[in-house]
Design an enzyme around this catalytic site. Sequence first.
Site, mmCIF file in Angstrom:
data_model
loop_
_atom_site.group_PDB
_atom_site.id
_atom_site.type_symbol
_atom_site.label_atom_id
_atom_site.label_comp_id
_atom_site.label_asym_id
_atom_site.label_seq_id
_atom_site.Cartn_x
_atom_site.Cartn_y
_atom_site.Cartn_z
ATOM 1 N N ARG A 56 -0.692 -23.259 39.897
ATOM 2 C CA ARG A 56 -2.148 -23.101 39.926
ATOM 3 C C ARG A 56 -2.623 -21.673 39.761
ATOM 4 O O ARG A 56 -3.810 -21.434 39.618
ATOM 5 C CB ARG A 56 -2.700 -23.717 41.212
ATOM 6 C CG ARG A 56 -2.415 -25.208 41.260
ATOM 7 C CD ARG A 56 -3.242 -25.981 42.250
ATOM 8 N NE ARG A 56 -3.041 -27.400 42.022
ATOM 9 C CZ ARG A 56 -2.069 -28.132 42.576
ATOM 10 N NH1 ARG A 56 -1.232 -27.584 43.439
ATOM 11 N NH2 ARG A 56 -1.935 -29.407 42.291
ATOM 12 N N GLU A 105 5.864 -35.352 50.556
ATOM 13 C CA GLU A 105 6.401 -36.689 50.257
ATOM 14 C C GLU A 105 7.872 -36.776 50.640
ATOM 15 O O GLU A 105 8.499 -37.810 50.502
ATOM 16 C CB GLU A 105 6.236 -36.995 48.766
ATOM 17 C CG GLU A 105 4.886 -37.569 48.408
ATOM 18 C CD GLU A 105 3.718 -36.688 48.816
ATOM 19 O OE1 GLU A 105 3.691 -35.518 48.394
ATOM 20 O OE2 GLU A 105 2.851 -37.150 49.571
ATOM 21 N N TRP A 114 0.256 -27.469 50.458
ATOM 22 C CA TRP A 114 0.596 -27.282 49.048
ATOM 23 C C TRP A 114 -0.503 -26.702 48.187
ATOM 24 O O TRP A 114 -0.253 -26.262 47.067
ATOM 25 C CB TRP A 114 1.094 -28.598 48.452
ATOM 26 C CG TRP A 114 0.160 -29.767 48.554
ATOM 27 C CD1 TRP A 114 0.129 -30.674 49.566
ATOM 28 C CD2 TRP A 114 -0.830 -30.178 47.619
ATOM 29 N NE1 TRP A 114 -0.829 -31.625 49.329
ATOM 30 C CE2 TRP A 114 -1.439 -31.344 48.141
ATOM 31 C CE3 TRP A 114 -1.278 -29.678 46.391
ATOM 32 C CZ2 TRP A 114 -2.474 -32.013 47.472
ATOM 33 C CZ3 TRP A 114 -2.311 -30.341 45.731
ATOM 34 C CH2 TRP A 114 -2.888 -31.493 46.271
ATOM 35 N N ASN A 164 -0.676 -34.667 54.269
ATOM 36 C CA ASN A 164 -0.492 -35.917 54.991
ATOM 37 C C ASN A 164 0.672 -35.816 55.977
ATOM 38 O O ASN A 164 1.642 -35.106 55.745
ATOM 39 C CB ASN A 164 -0.192 -37.048 53.993
ATOM 40 C CG ASN A 164 1.055 -36.763 53.183
ATOM 41 O OD1 ASN A 164 1.036 -35.897 52.312
ATOM 42 N ND2 ASN A 164 2.151 -37.448 53.467
ATOM 43 N N ASP A 185 -2.518 -41.343 52.895
ATOM 44 C CA ASP A 185 -2.177 -40.123 52.160
ATOM 45 C C ASP A 185 -3.437 -39.387 51.704
ATOM 46 O O ASP A 185 -3.530 -38.924 50.573
ATOM 47 C CB ASP A 185 -1.281 -40.408 50.941
ATOM 48 C CG ASP A 185 -0.839 -39.110 50.254
ATOM 49 O OD1 ASP A 185 -0.620 -38.120 50.961
ATOM 50 O OD2 ASP A 185 -0.752 -39.094 49.005
ATOM 51 N N ASP A 212 -4.326 -36.567 53.033
ATOM 52 C CA ASP A 212 -4.134 -35.123 53.147
ATOM 53 C C ASP A 212 -5.365 -34.478 53.788
ATOM 54 O O ASP A 212 -6.338 -35.151 54.126
ATOM 55 C CB ASP A 212 -3.932 -34.465 51.766
ATOM 56 C CG ASP A 212 -2.471 -34.418 51.341
ATOM 57 O OD1 ASP A 212 -1.687 -35.230 51.846
ATOM 58 O OD2 ASP A 212 -2.132 -33.574 50.502
ATOM 59 N N TRP A 267 -10.103 -33.719 36.864
ATOM 60 C CA TRP A 267 -8.905 -33.145 37.483
ATOM 61 C C TRP A 267 -8.877 -31.617 37.352
ATOM 62 O O TRP A 267 -7.876 -30.963 37.579
ATOM 63 C CB TRP A 267 -7.645 -33.772 36.864
ATOM 64 C CG TRP A 267 -6.484 -33.810 37.802
ATOM 65 C CD1 TRP A 267 -5.373 -33.011 37.774
ATOM 66 C CD2 TRP A 267 -6.318 -34.684 38.925
ATOM 67 N NE1 TRP A 267 -4.533 -33.331 38.808
ATOM 68 C CE2 TRP A 267 -5.087 -34.355 39.521
ATOM 69 C CE3 TRP A 267 -7.097 -35.706 39.486
ATOM 70 C CZ2 TRP A 267 -4.610 -35.016 40.657
ATOM 71 C CZ3 TRP A 267 -6.623 -36.366 40.601
ATOM 72 C CH2 TRP A 267 -5.390 -36.021 41.174
#
Lengths: 257, 306, 588
Positions: free
Chosen positions: C138, C200, C259, C277, C319, C321, C494
């Site tokens: 990112r 995960e 993250w 999560n 999930d 988060d 997105w």
Amino acid sequence: MITRRALLGHGAGVAALAAGRAWGAAPMDPLQSVAWEDMRALLLGKGPVVFDDRITVAAPMAAEDALQVPFLVDAGALGRVQRILVFADLNPIPLILDFAPGRLAPLIATRFKIQQATPLRAAALDLKGTWHVAGQWVDAMGGGCTTPALAHGEADWTARLGETEARVFDRDGRRRIRLSIRHPMDTGLAAGIPAFFIEKVMVEDAGGILLGELATFEPVSENPLLTFEVPAGIGGDITVTARDNNGNIFRRKVALS
Amino acid sequence: MRALAAGIALMLVPLQALAFDYQLTAREIAPDTYVVPGRMEHFNRANGGNIVNTGFIVTTAGVVVIDSGPSLDYGRQLRQLIGTVTDRPVRLVLITHAHPDHYLGNGAFGDVAISALDGTRAEIAGAPPALLDGIYRLVGDAMAGTTLVPPTGVVTEGPLVVGDHGFELLALDGHTRSDLAVLDRTTGVLFAGDIAFLDRTPTTPQADIEHWLAALDRLRALPAKLVVPGHGPVAPPPQAFDQTAAYLTWLREALAAAAARGLDAAEVIDMKLPEDFAGLAVARAEFARTVAHLYPTFERSVLSDK
Amino acid sequence: MATTFRRSVAAATLAIAAMGFAGLGHAKPVTDKDILGDVESTGDVLTYGLGMQGQRFSPLKLIDKETVKGVVPVWAFSFGGEKQRGQESQPLVVDGVIYVTGSYSRMWAIDAKTGKELWEYNHRLPDGIMPCCDVINRGAAVYGDKVYFGTLDAKVVALNRETGKVVWSKAIEDYKAGYSITNAPLIVNGMVITGIGGGEFGIVGKVYALDAETGESKWTRPVIEGNVGTVDGKPSTMTGTKNASWEGDQWQTGGGGTWLGGTYDPKTGLLFYGTGNPSPWNSWLRPGDNLYSSSRLAIDPKTGEIKWSYQTTPHDGWDFDGVNELISFPLKGADGKTIDAAATADRNGFFFVLDRTTGKFISASPFVSRHDWASGYDDKGRPIYNPDFRPGDPSKGGGADGKGKSVFTAPSFLGGKNWMPMAYSQNTGLFYIPSNEWGMDIWNEPITYRKGAAYLGAGFTIKPLYEDHIGVLRAMDPATGKIKWEYKNRAPLWGGVLTTGGGLVFTGTPEGYIKAFDDETGKELWSFNTGSGVVASPITWDMDGEQYIAVVSGWGGAVPLWGGDVADYVKSFNQGGMLWVFKLPRKS
């Protein structure tokens, strides 16, 4: 700064040199390589150059394994030298290593990846600033620089990255050190695999004083096996430190006695 | 006669592309048994890759060929040569091992059963295209049309009867990972493949010295009268076995000693060869290749932390 | 070494080597002061978020509602190679040089005027990396003479800004356990601060502070209670109270991936990090609130201590988060007073406003059309759950093969809003939220932790809620919780958002467009097709008296990997890897 791109571009440079420039009284290349003048301009600068058979360049006449072509360069007959360059004119990345022996013997051996039949040369810079050049042709079917490292087939090559093995051998009073480092030494020329290679090796004595240093480049073979010699009069432990272009540092202490 | 005709054609129309003429000759070394000797050289353009001994046995059920040679044209000319000796068809081609000088003639026997040990078959089937690139580069036009044709059948150790000849097949290894030797019990001729060399320096690209020596011991125990080595002249045993074993034993000791002294491979290549071996064909060049093949293992064993 | 030989290129190599492991260091150093002044200094972009608070607001107004229609490309730069995967990177601009990261842990330095590559760093990744949601990155951080980024094998790498050579490289966790870094690091007080991914795989999320000069660890702060942090490599304090909201030893594999990285507020001196999560996804296996998963944490950058926390989804079973960026802003109260507030738009579908000095809950307002799992929030900031929308307990049966009862619930686990950062306009006082309208069938199943293996205990499939759109760009008034305008997009949004003093809101679409909207009405004023999906965050800066816009193009990320039935909406999109730069034509 020498960049891979600059070196990769030498193919075009050859034509330009052939067309327009001459080196006047420069000696004829005994290996009659089309790339010699280009190599000279790129790597040796404008200083005087002599072809000098006193430098030993030991290597096979033909590369049995394009990924691992052994060579040994010994410039001991010249006395002390500032630097030793080893390069293969016709490799896509010609420069293999740049050794500043310092207090080490002017001897270096390792292996390189060969892309096609090429002259393999050593150029030793004496204390007066003259390059002494020797070499031989190595025939090859080639492809060594664009073949992925064997490590690429291992799912988890990082687990053993940087493992070292070393041993000291007595050679008429000098101590010969043979050191291997587990590293893929990726050239960046195999599709999809970035360049990833050890670019510097430093040899220090027990007190942390630099004895000699070696810049290594992409053509050095996977899992490099380095051979160099420590003259009589240097004792205790020496430390060899290698660093790759991703910033990984590998260290190995070697007891001389 | 065919070879002669080809030669005349070459003189008349020199620009026309013609098959390389191997000038193959069949030497009868025992009843029904012929050897087609190759030169004791490396691959080059002049020899067209013909550096290997092939052979054939004429049985009442047809001809058994031992190795198909280094190229498609070699295979074709071998088949023509067989035709000058017998009218019987080729019944079976046996490939002794997966080195290209022994099987690249397979393409000329596409209508015949070609069999090998399973390891050999798998290795040929999996050979990389670069293998052919390398041989084309060394041998040139004589390779024209040659492709990789893997054996279609698999043989295993044990007896094999073809017509009036009873063979004994031996599954060995050491020269490669899978080496076939063929003893013709009917004549006492042993086709040793490359487990045995005579007067020509053994090649080692996939060699395992210990296994190779063990394989030689197995051949010594056979009731052979005449040995056809993969390379070199035909002679009674144990001459080829002794010479090959002596060379391998020397290699093992010389390379171990060099590694213990800390020599780099580039120095070992220039090592002085003992007189016994310096006179073997292509000794110096083959030894340099052997250093590349075998020396790294010796070096590693010396370097590894015990 | 004789100076005459320095001129030779090879000699120069050794000269560099002889300087030791550091680089050349001629670049004008970036200081803490420069970084803190990033919003005002329009000639550069020194931080992820265009300012430490992450508002993604630039005061620049040379390009405005009138002129934006004339914006054209200046140059474009290909990331090349065969590695055209998702590109979610926000570029930085420093002294006329753009630093941009790409898929597979790559970075480039590019001349901002010409698009000429100055160097590339291509990190050699192990084959065993385990990023959950594409091999993206990112963005980078700059400080002093170095530029920093995190890699998919969980390293932080410091490069010399001028040469692209590695100055130091630090593995902060073992990638084989599932750790990876995709977030852009922050620079605070000479430290590189980063989060980590791997939620995960049953990791424990942490926030890491490294010395920017050496890479040495200054402190770490695990975000799951019961785990102990470090200061200078030595154990420090425990996070929370062991077993206060976790049973047994589940806190050891409790998840909470950090993250997405964080923001920093100079006014309160606090770092704000979101946490992921809890692990596993199957919430029946971990009774309790599972602090501090799915939370926002305020951390003191000097000590690594947690100052306050707010959990957006206690006992997260979807999930959801809680990693979404917390953006500091001044909230005008009804009484006319301004509160030091911060806002975040959560995956769970609610937009939260908190008091950023204390973490006190102020409001939670839905920003998507459905929020089945909770009807809303009570005064204390706890969700009012709708138990029918928690996937059923597998031990009670209800599903096939030992699975629990499946439920359809919205938002889906890809969230009312995912990673893509929203923007806050200092002009309008509105937040611009890139949101998505989708739900999921989700069911729970038994799962046992194994190092490096997915630790979910859940299955799912995502379904769009509407035929004609998934993505919705929304303007949210933080004072009222009302949506002021919205723009619908067929594919899920997105990419990040940028807003400017020129009254514009920029964002990209997976269809390949970078678009500009009127910040007050949502009217689309300009668009350009970049040739591949835009799932990255645009930036703007000025140079030689002209305003520039830049965005990375390259379709990928989590949607094509996890999007279920969304595939029908996105399957025709092609991959890419390109940095596009735009401006107005120069007046002749």
